[in-house]
Design an enzyme around this catalytic site. Structure first.
Site, PDB file in Angstrom:
ATOM      1  CG  HIS A 196      37.123  35.524  44.175  1.00 59.70           C
ATOM      2  ND1 HIS A 196      36.525  36.414  44.685  1.00 59.70           N
ATOM      3  CD2 HIS A 196      38.119  36.078  43.422  1.00 59.70           C
ATOM      4  CE1 HIS A 196      36.552  37.795  44.145  1.00 59.70           C
ATOM      5  NE2 HIS A 196      37.728  37.599  43.563  1.00 59.70           N
TER       6      HIS A 196
ATOM      7  CG  HIS B 104      42.360  39.264  41.883  1.00 63.89           C
ATOM      8  ND1 HIS B 104      42.359  39.351  40.613  1.00 63.89           N
ATOM      9  CD2 HIS B 104      41.334  39.011  42.782  1.00 63.89           C
ATOM     10  CE1 HIS B 104      40.811  39.320  40.670  1.00 63.89           C
ATOM     11  NE2 HIS B 104      40.302  38.944  41.782  1.00 63.89           N
TER      12      HIS B 104
ATOM     13  CD  GLU C 173      37.994  41.360  44.120  1.00 64.68           C
ATOM     14  OE1 GLU C 173      38.604  40.363  43.777  1.00 64.68           O
ATOM     15  OE2 GLU C 173      36.890  41.720  43.830  1.00 64.68           O
TER      16      GLU C 173
HETATM   17  C1  LIG Z   1      34.326  41.753  38.274  1.00 65.23           C
HETATM   18  C2  LIG Z   1      35.133  42.254  39.395  1.00 65.23           C
HETATM   19  C3  LIG Z   1      35.825  40.907  39.891  1.00 65.23           C
HETATM   20  C4  LIG Z   1      35.509  40.572  41.450  1.00 65.23           C
HETATM   21  O1  LIG Z   1      36.146  39.769  41.838  1.00 65.23           O
HETATM   22  O2  LIG Z   1      34.167  41.103  41.698  1.00 65.23           O
HETATM   23  C5  LIG Z   1      37.468  41.193  39.783  1.00 65.23           C
HETATM   24  O3  LIG Z   1      38.254  40.637  40.418  1.00 65.23           O
HETATM   25  S1  LIG Z   1      38.061  42.414  38.556  1.00 65.23           S
HETATM   26  C6  LIG Z   1      39.750  41.804  38.456  1.00 65.23           C
HETATM   27  C7  LIG Z   1      40.390  42.795  37.360  1.00 65.23           C
HETATM   28  N1  LIG Z   1      40.351  44.137  37.936  1.00 65.23           N
HETATM   29  C8  LIG Z   1      41.710  44.617  38.468  1.00 65.23           C
HETATM   30  O4  LIG Z   1      42.907  43.593  38.657  1.00 65.23           O
HETATM   31  C9  LIG Z   1      41.676  45.804  39.258  1.00 65.23           C
HETATM   32  C10 LIG Z   1      43.100  46.034  40.094  1.00 65.23           C
HETATM   33  N2  LIG Z   1      44.331  45.774  39.095  1.00 65.23           N
HETATM   34  C11 LIG Z   1      44.963  47.021  38.495  1.00 65.23           C
HETATM   35  O5  LIG Z   1      44.611  48.105  38.715  1.00 65.23           O
HETATM   36  C12 LIG Z   1      46.280  46.560  37.530  1.00 65.23           C
HETATM   37  O6  LIG Z   1      46.033  45.151  37.373  1.00 65.23           O
HETATM   38  C13 LIG Z   1      47.423  46.604  38.282  1.00 65.23           C
HETATM   39  C14 LIG Z   1      47.613  48.224  38.828  1.00 65.23           C
HETATM   40  C15 LIG Z   1      47.629  45.731  39.573  1.00 65.23           C
HETATM   41  C16 LIG Z   1      48.770  46.347  37.318  1.00 65.23           C
HETATM   42  O7  LIG Z   1      48.678  47.019  36.316  1.00 65.23           O
HETATM   43  P1  LIG Z   1      49.566  46.449  34.877  1.00 65.23           P
HETATM   44  O8  LIG Z   1      49.233  45.061  34.709  1.00 65.23           O
HETATM   45  O9  LIG Z   1      49.339  47.608  34.182  1.00 65.23           O
HETATM   46  O10 LIG Z   1      50.968  46.495  35.227  1.00 65.23           O
HETATM   47  P2  LIG Z   1      51.742  47.812  36.008  1.00 65.23           P
HETATM   48  O11 LIG Z   1      53.037  47.940  35.097  1.00 65.23           O
HETATM   49  O12 LIG Z   1      51.091  48.826  36.357  1.00 65.23           O
HETATM   50  O13 LIG Z   1      52.043  46.813  37.318  1.00 65.23           O
HETATM   51  C17 LIG Z   1      53.011  47.387  38.304  1.00 65.23           C
HETATM   52  C18 LIG Z   1      53.774  46.145  38.808  1.00 65.23           C
HETATM   53  O14 LIG Z   1      52.837  45.197  39.535  1.00 65.23           O
HETATM   54  C19 LIG Z   1      53.119  44.023  38.706  1.00 65.23           C
HETATM   55  N3  LIG Z   1      51.662  43.481  38.856  1.00 65.23           N
HETATM   56  C20 LIG Z   1      50.513  43.431  37.838  1.00 65.23           C
HETATM   57  N4  LIG Z   1      49.722  42.790  38.041  1.00 65.23           N
HETATM   58  C21 LIG Z   1      50.161  42.015  38.903  1.00 65.23           C
HETATM   59  C22 LIG Z   1      49.392  41.006  39.776  1.00 65.23           C
HETATM   60  N5  LIG Z   1      48.051  40.522  39.483  1.00 65.23           N
HETATM   61  N6  LIG Z   1      49.979  40.321  40.473  1.00 65.23           N
HETATM   62  C23 LIG Z   1      51.180  40.572  40.978  1.00 65.23           C
HETATM   63  N7  LIG Z   1      51.886  41.575  40.485  1.00 65.23           N
HETATM   64  C24 LIG Z   1      51.448  42.184  39.384  1.00 65.23           C
HETATM   65  C25 LIG Z   1      53.830  43.936  37.570  1.00 65.23           C
HETATM   66  O15 LIG Z   1      54.464  43.112  37.106  1.00 65.23           O
HETATM   67  C26 LIG Z   1      54.656  45.535  38.022  1.00 65.23           C
HETATM   68  O16 LIG Z   1      55.802  44.905  38.569  1.00 65.23           O
HETATM   69  P3  LIG Z   1      57.293  45.321  38.176  1.00 65.23           P
HETATM   70  O17 LIG Z   1      58.100  44.468  39.079  1.00 65.23           O
HETATM   71  O18 LIG Z   1      57.192  46.837  38.463  1.00 65.23           O
HETATM   72  O19 LIG Z   1      57.294  44.990  36.563  1.00 65.23           O
HETATM   73 CO   LIG Z   2      38.065  39.042  42.065  1.00 63.93          CO
END
Ligand SMILES: CC[C@H](C(=O)O)C(=O)SCCNC(=O)CCNC(=O)[C@H](O)C(C)(C)COP(=O)(O)OP(=O)(O)OC[C@H]1O[C@@H](n2cnc3c(N)ncnc32)[C@H](O)[C@@H]1OP(=O)(O)O
Ligand SMILES: [Co+2]
Length: 134
Positions: free
Chosen positions: A7, A79, A130
């Site tokens: 997805h 993602h 993911e």
């Molecule tokens: C029900 C489950 C379902 C499934 O399919 O089964 C799901 O998919 S659940 C989806 C939701 N869960 C998650 O996304 C879990 C993993 N994600 C995380 O742990 C956080 O979102 C994380 C760590 C990727 C980002 O956390 P946060 O938004 O708090 O930002 P940070 O300051 O820690 O980010 C560091 C850096 O990464 C960039 N960033 C954040 N999110 C994304 C993204 N989605 N795509 C690309 N880049 C991302 C953020 O801008 C920061 O970049 P920087 O240049 O350092 O500013």
């Molecule tokens: Co997902």
């Protein structure tokens, strides 16, 4: 190692409006919202002939997508999810190659009842990946 595209997830500021847009404007088959408190999101799946779209909306105070929506108030692609045969073997291989697996590294059950893991976006060209064991 990675297989089919399971997805593409889109974080949205208004889940009902986004679901209606996919149903009414884009003519897609849209599922019902499902709360995933373990993951801090409410999801809506849209079935396509060759993959799915996963609409995401924050659920609860500590949603992992809240920061993303704060940075992207209109929403955006959050993602992509690839399928793997063995998520633990995939995790170990990725770890050995220096890729960061998010969380405690242990797979958790995702929205399809299958084990999932997430890889840090900074390690994959700014794309949150993911993995889902299918
Ligand atoms: C029900 C489950 C379902 C499934 O399919 O089964 C799901 O998919 S659940 C989806 C939701 N869960 C998650 O996304 C879990 C993993 N994600 C995380 O742990 C956080 O979102 C994380 C760590 C990727 C980002 O956390 P946060 O938004 O708090 O930002 P940070 O300051 O820690 O980010 C560091 C850096 O990464 C960039 N960033 C954040 N999110 C994304 C993204 N989605 N795509 C690309 N880049 C991302 C953020 O801008 C920061 O970049 P920087 O240049 O350092 O500013
Ligand atoms: Co997902």
């Amino acid at each position: 190692m990675i297989g089919r595209l399971n997805h593409v997830a889109i974080a949205v500021p208004d889940l009902q409006a986004a679901a209606a847009q996919y149903a009414d404007v884009l003519g897609a088959r849209v599922g019902a919202p499902q709360d995933e408190p373990e993951h801090g999101v409410t999801v809506v799946f849209i079935e396509l002939p060759n993959t799915k779209i996963e609409l995401l909306y924050p659920l609860g105070e500590n949603s992992p997508i809240r920061g993303f929506l704060d940075r992207n108030p209109s929403g955006g692609i959050h993602h992509i999810c690839y399928e793997v045969d063995d998520i633990n073997a995939a995790r170990d291989r990725l770890g050995a190659q220096g890729a960061r697996v998010l969380g405690d590294g242990e797979p958790r059950i995702g929205a399809h009842g299958k084990p999932v893991l997430f890889l840090h976006p900074k390690d994959f060209n700014g794309t949150l990946i993911e993995l889902e064991q299918v």
